[in-house]
Design a protein around this motif. Sequence first.
Motif, PDB file in Angstrom:
ATOM      1  N   ASN A  43     -29.092  27.382  26.227  1.00  0.00           N
ATOM      2  CA  ASN A  43     -29.652  26.634  27.362  1.00  0.00           C
ATOM      3  C   ASN A  43     -29.265  27.163  28.741  1.00  0.00           C
ATOM      4  O   ASN A  43     -29.961  26.884  29.709  1.00  0.00           O
ATOM      5  CB  ASN A  43     -29.200  25.165  27.283  1.00  0.00           C
ATOM      6  N   CYS A  44     -28.152  27.847  28.842  1.00  0.00           N
ATOM      7  CA  CYS A  44     -27.640  28.179  30.177  1.00  0.00           C
ATOM      8  C   CYS A  44     -27.484  29.680  30.430  1.00  0.00           C
ATOM      9  O   CYS A  44     -27.764  30.163  31.524  1.00  0.00           O
ATOM     10  CB  CYS A  44     -26.281  27.504  30.401  1.00  0.00           C
ATOM     11  N   GLY A  66     -18.896  21.529  20.554  1.00  0.00           N
ATOM     12  CA  GLY A  66     -18.356  20.196  20.261  1.00  0.00           C
ATOM     13  C   GLY A  66     -16.847  20.114  20.215  1.00  0.00           C
ATOM     14  O   GLY A  66     -16.144  21.089  19.922  1.00  0.00           O
ATOM     15  N   ASP A 103     -11.883  24.169  28.818  1.00  0.00           N
ATOM     16  CA  ASP A 103     -10.489  23.960  28.386  1.00  0.00           C
ATOM     17  C   ASP A 103     -10.034  25.067  27.435  1.00  0.00           C
ATOM     18  O   ASP A 103      -8.947  25.627  27.571  1.00  0.00           O
ATOM     19  CB  ASP A 103     -10.345  22.604  27.670  1.00  0.00           C
ATOM     20  N   THR A 123     -21.314  23.391  32.795  1.00  0.00           N
ATOM     21  CA  THR A 123     -22.737  23.117  32.508  1.00  0.00           C
ATOM     22  C   THR A 123     -23.000  21.670  32.089  1.00  0.00           C
ATOM     23  O   THR A 123     -24.135  21.318  31.825  1.00  0.00           O
ATOM     24  CB  THR A 123     -23.238  24.064  31.395  1.00  0.00           C
ATOM     25  N   LEU A 126     -19.763  16.181  33.061  1.00  0.00           N
ATOM     26  CA  LEU A 126     -18.314  15.942  32.961  1.00  0.00           C
ATOM     27  C   LEU A 126     -17.516  17.147  33.450  1.00  0.00           C
ATOM     28  O   LEU A 126     -16.542  17.008  34.185  1.00  0.00           O
ATOM     29  CB  LEU A 126     -17.939  15.596  31.512  1.00  0.00           C
ATOM     30  N   ASP A 130     -15.397  17.104  36.927  1.00  0.00           N
ATOM     31  CA  ASP A 130     -13.981  16.930  36.631  1.00  0.00           C
ATOM     32  C   ASP A 130     -13.324  18.127  35.937  1.00  0.00           C
ATOM     33  O   ASP A 130     -12.475  18.813  36.512  1.00  0.00           O
ATOM     34  CB  ASP A 130     -13.823  15.661  35.756  1.00  0.00           C
ATOM     35  N   LYS A 136      -6.231  22.523  34.313  1.00  0.00           N
ATOM     36  CA  LYS A 136      -5.686  22.116  33.009  1.00  0.00           C
ATOM     37  C   LYS A 136      -6.479  22.809  31.917  1.00  0.00           C
ATOM     38  O   LYS A 136      -7.717  22.766  31.913  1.00  0.00           O
ATOM     39  CB  LYS A 136      -5.777  20.601  32.825  1.00  0.00           C
ATOM     40  N   LYS A 145      -5.059  14.809  21.322  1.00  0.00           N
ATOM     41  CA  LYS A 145      -5.869  15.437  22.362  1.00  0.00           C
ATOM     42  C   LYS A 145      -5.013  16.329  23.261  1.00  0.00           C
ATOM     43  O   LYS A 145      -3.954  15.906  23.742  1.00  0.00           O
ATOM     44  CB  LYS A 145      -6.478  14.342  23.251  1.00  0.00           C
ATOM     45  N   ASN A 174     -21.831  10.140  29.729  1.00  0.00           N
ATOM     46  CA  ASN A 174     -20.482  10.577  29.377  1.00  0.00           C
ATOM     47  C   ASN A 174     -19.770  11.159  30.612  1.00  0.00           C
ATOM     48  O   ASN A 174     -18.644  10.801  30.932  1.00  0.00           O
ATOM     49  CB  ASN A 174     -20.633  11.638  28.272  1.00  0.00           C
ATOM     50  N   GLU A 244     -10.409   8.470  21.663  1.00  0.00           N
ATOM     51  CA  GLU A 244     -11.175   9.684  21.338  1.00  0.00           C
ATOM     52  C   GLU A 244     -10.600  10.358  20.079  1.00  0.00           C
ATOM     53  O   GLU A 244     -11.344  10.736  19.169  1.00  0.00           O
ATOM     54  CB  GLU A 244     -11.134  10.643  22.530  1.00  0.00           C
ATOM     55  N   HIS A 256     -15.869  12.152  24.897  1.00  0.00           N
ATOM     56  CA  HIS A 256     -14.693  12.014  25.767  1.00  0.00           C
ATOM     57  C   HIS A 256     -14.901  10.928  26.839  1.00  0.00           C
ATOM     58  O   HIS A 256     -14.087  10.016  26.979  1.00  0.00           O
ATOM     59  CB  HIS A 256     -14.385  13.361  26.427  1.00  0.00           C
TER      60      HIS A 256
HETATM   61  N1  LIG Z   1      -9.233  20.137  32.012  1.00  0.00           N
HETATM   62  C1  LIG Z   1      -9.496  18.969  32.545  1.00  0.00           C
HETATM   63  O1  LIG Z   1      -9.031  18.637  33.631  1.00  0.00           O
HETATM   64  C2  LIG Z   1     -10.390  18.015  31.811  1.00  0.00           C
HETATM   65  C3  LIG Z   1     -10.843  16.851  32.444  1.00  0.00           C
HETATM   66  C4  LIG Z   1     -11.708  16.007  31.756  1.00  0.00           C
HETATM   67  C5  LIG Z   1     -12.103  16.327  30.462  1.00  0.00           C
HETATM   68  N2  LIG Z   1     -11.642  17.461  29.870  1.00  0.00           N
HETATM   69  C6  LIG Z   1     -12.056  17.822  28.513  1.00  0.00           C
HETATM   70  O2  LIG Z   1     -13.467  18.047  28.522  1.00  0.00           O
HETATM   71  C7  LIG Z   1     -13.965  17.858  27.194  1.00  0.00           C
HETATM   72  C8  LIG Z   1     -15.281  17.112  27.254  1.00  0.00           C
HETATM   73  O3  LIG Z   1     -16.205  17.865  28.004  1.00  0.00           O
HETATM   74  P1  LIG Z   1     -17.786  17.730  27.785  1.00  0.00           P
HETATM   75  O4  LIG Z   1     -18.160  16.307  27.748  1.00  0.00           O
HETATM   76  O5  LIG Z   1     -18.417  18.618  28.781  1.00  0.00           O
HETATM   77  O6  LIG Z   1     -17.968  18.238  26.287  1.00  0.00           O
HETATM   78  P2  LIG Z   1     -18.594  19.566  25.658  1.00  0.00           P
HETATM   79  O7  LIG Z   1     -18.068  20.775  26.312  1.00  0.00           O
HETATM   80  O8  LIG Z   1     -18.402  19.433  24.188  1.00  0.00           O
HETATM   81  O9  LIG Z   1     -20.141  19.450  26.013  1.00  0.00           O
HETATM   82  C9  LIG Z   1     -20.887  18.410  25.455  1.00  0.00           C
HETATM   83  C10 LIG Z   1     -22.091  18.942  24.669  1.00  0.00           C
HETATM   84  O10 LIG Z   1     -23.089  19.394  25.575  1.00  0.00           O
HETATM   85  C11 LIG Z   1     -23.477  20.732  25.240  1.00  0.00           C
HETATM   86  N3  LIG Z   1     -23.903  21.344  26.494  1.00  0.00           N
HETATM   87  C12 LIG Z   1     -23.124  21.831  27.487  1.00  0.00           C
HETATM   88  N4  LIG Z   1     -23.872  22.150  28.542  1.00  0.00           N
HETATM   89  C13 LIG Z   1     -25.148  21.897  28.215  1.00  0.00           C
HETATM   90  C14 LIG Z   1     -26.383  21.999  28.911  1.00  0.00           C
HETATM   91  N5  LIG Z   1     -26.444  22.395  30.187  1.00  0.00           N
HETATM   92  N6  LIG Z   1     -27.522  21.651  28.260  1.00  0.00           N
HETATM   93  C15 LIG Z   1     -27.475  21.196  26.975  1.00  0.00           C
HETATM   94  N7  LIG Z   1     -26.334  21.046  26.284  1.00  0.00           N
HETATM   95  C16 LIG Z   1     -25.181  21.393  26.904  1.00  0.00           C
HETATM   96  C17 LIG Z   1     -22.280  21.323  24.581  1.00  0.00           C
HETATM   97  O11 LIG Z   1     -22.608  22.410  23.760  1.00  0.00           O
HETATM   98  C18 LIG Z   1     -21.761  20.128  23.772  1.00  0.00           C
HETATM   99  O12 LIG Z   1     -22.499  20.020  22.582  1.00  0.00           O
HETATM  100  C19 LIG Z   1     -12.890  17.132  26.416  1.00  0.00           C
HETATM  101  O13 LIG Z   1     -12.301  18.008  25.497  1.00  0.00           O
HETATM  102  C20 LIG Z   1     -11.884  16.729  27.487  1.00  0.00           C
HETATM  103  O14 LIG Z   1     -10.579  16.662  26.979  1.00  0.00           O
HETATM  104  C21 LIG Z   1     -10.811  18.310  30.522  1.00  0.00           C
END
Ligand SMILES: NC(=O)c1ccc[n+]([C@@H]2O[C@H](COP(=O)([O-])OP(=O)(O)OC[C@H]3O[C@@H](n4cnc5c(N)ncnc54)[C@H](O)[C@@H]3O)[C@@H](O)[C@H]2O)c1
Length: 363
Positions: A43-44, A66, A103, A123, A126, A130, A136, A145, A174, A244, A256
């Motif tokens: 997708n990206c 995931g 991460d 992308t 979330l 963030d 981190k 986690k 989310n 989670e 998350h």
């Molecule tokens: N480091 C930090 O400060 C911090 C802060 C908050 C959360 N986190 C971590 O972030 C994670 C959650 O992130 P998330 O919600 O982005 O999850 P993720 O990275 O799993 O993305 C969610 C889903 O969306 C898909 N995806 C990504 N971009 C897409 C796009 N543009 N179009 C279609 N599908 C797309 C991914 O493949 C995945 O299936 C957790 O592991 C959490 O612990 C880290």
Amino acid sequence: MQLRSAGYYVSMEDKRFRYLEKFLRTAAYPRILVFCDSNTRRNCLPFLQGAVKQLRAAPVHVMPAGERHKTLEQAEKCWDFLLAQGADRSTLLVCVGGGVVCDLGGFAASTFKRGIPFIHIPTTLLAMADASVGGKTGIDFRSYKNLVGTITQPAGVFINPGFLRTLSPRHLRNGMAEIIKAALIGSQALWNKLKEAGHFTPDMTDALIEASVKVKNKIVSRDPLERNVRKLLNFGHTAGHAIESYYLGKKNEVLHGEAIAMGMCVELCLGTLLRRTQAQAEEGILSFFKKHYKLRPFPAKEITALIRLMQHDKKNRNGRLNFTLVEKPGAASINNEATEAMVRRAFQRYNEFLKSPGKHDFA
Ligand SMILES: NC(=O)c1ccc[n+]([C@@H]2O[C@H](COP(=O)([O-])OP(=O)(O)OC[C@H]3O[C@@H](n4cnc5c(N)ncnc54)[C@H](O)[C@@H]3O)[C@@H](O)[C@H]2O)c1
């Protein structure tokens, strides 16, 4: 927008990725590698490579998508890729994906040969609002986690909200949870904006991402290593990470941000019980979450399991559960300790709230 963070810039891009293009041209890394997941490759990545010529010939490593793949095994695969490509400290790893890719990619890069530079191109909502900011990195380990990780700043973060077009409504909601958290801990104005909007629409996202990144960036710039104020960002995460982890890999898995939304609700209840949260604020914020999220109740057996998971939270000191609590939108405090019995009561109060049809009628 370009924001200075802890030694790097967070840039809001348009479809031409001008900041990224200039960054790559100026830094002139001799070698660039790309890390993404199976969804962001599809997708990206094609769009990104179309816009940024320096990325067209870069070798790509793809992880399965995931949270259940945010593992040591996948970190090893990324290290194998770096090794096979002859990566060294002059090599740049470009992480293209959501919070999991940021991460895990950041973790692999920050530990390989004691650290090679990496950048984030988030992308998901979330990751834009963030996860990509603040340095981190980490993986989940033995069902906890982010148990293993580092705090290592990226060399840059390049946010293009255009990527959100392919993201599902569930993943948009989310990501919104972390924006709500930013409002609750640090911006009454952002909270008012969220409340006034009534419901989340894609045209709001650019402004919300900017506002959320500003709150986070201000905090992490003051305390990059989480010695004190950075703990504010953990609001909702002590209970939320346990939720989670508990459901990870189960049929009724939660994302998350969904877990953090429930975690914030539980911690608001805890704040009220500990007399840290204003009653009116608790009620208004809980009602907001109830309107926007599918909040699930927690039976007594699950509460026990969740408290056990919370005992491994990184903020705990001397075995005592430690929480960031919100007094009212925009005002929060760190290092609030609570007994297990009190946390259990907070979960029960939250359950009561879910059952209550309207205002003022939960215990
Ligand atoms: N480091 C930090 O400060 C911090 C802060 C908050 C959360 N986190 C971590 O972030 C994670 C959650 O992130 P998330 O919600 O982005 O999850 P993720 O990275 O799993 O993305 C969610 C889903 O969306 C898909 N995806 C990504 N971009 C897409 C796009 N543009 N179009 C279609 N599908 C797309 C991914 O493949 C995945 O299936 C957790 O592991 C959490 O612990 C880290």
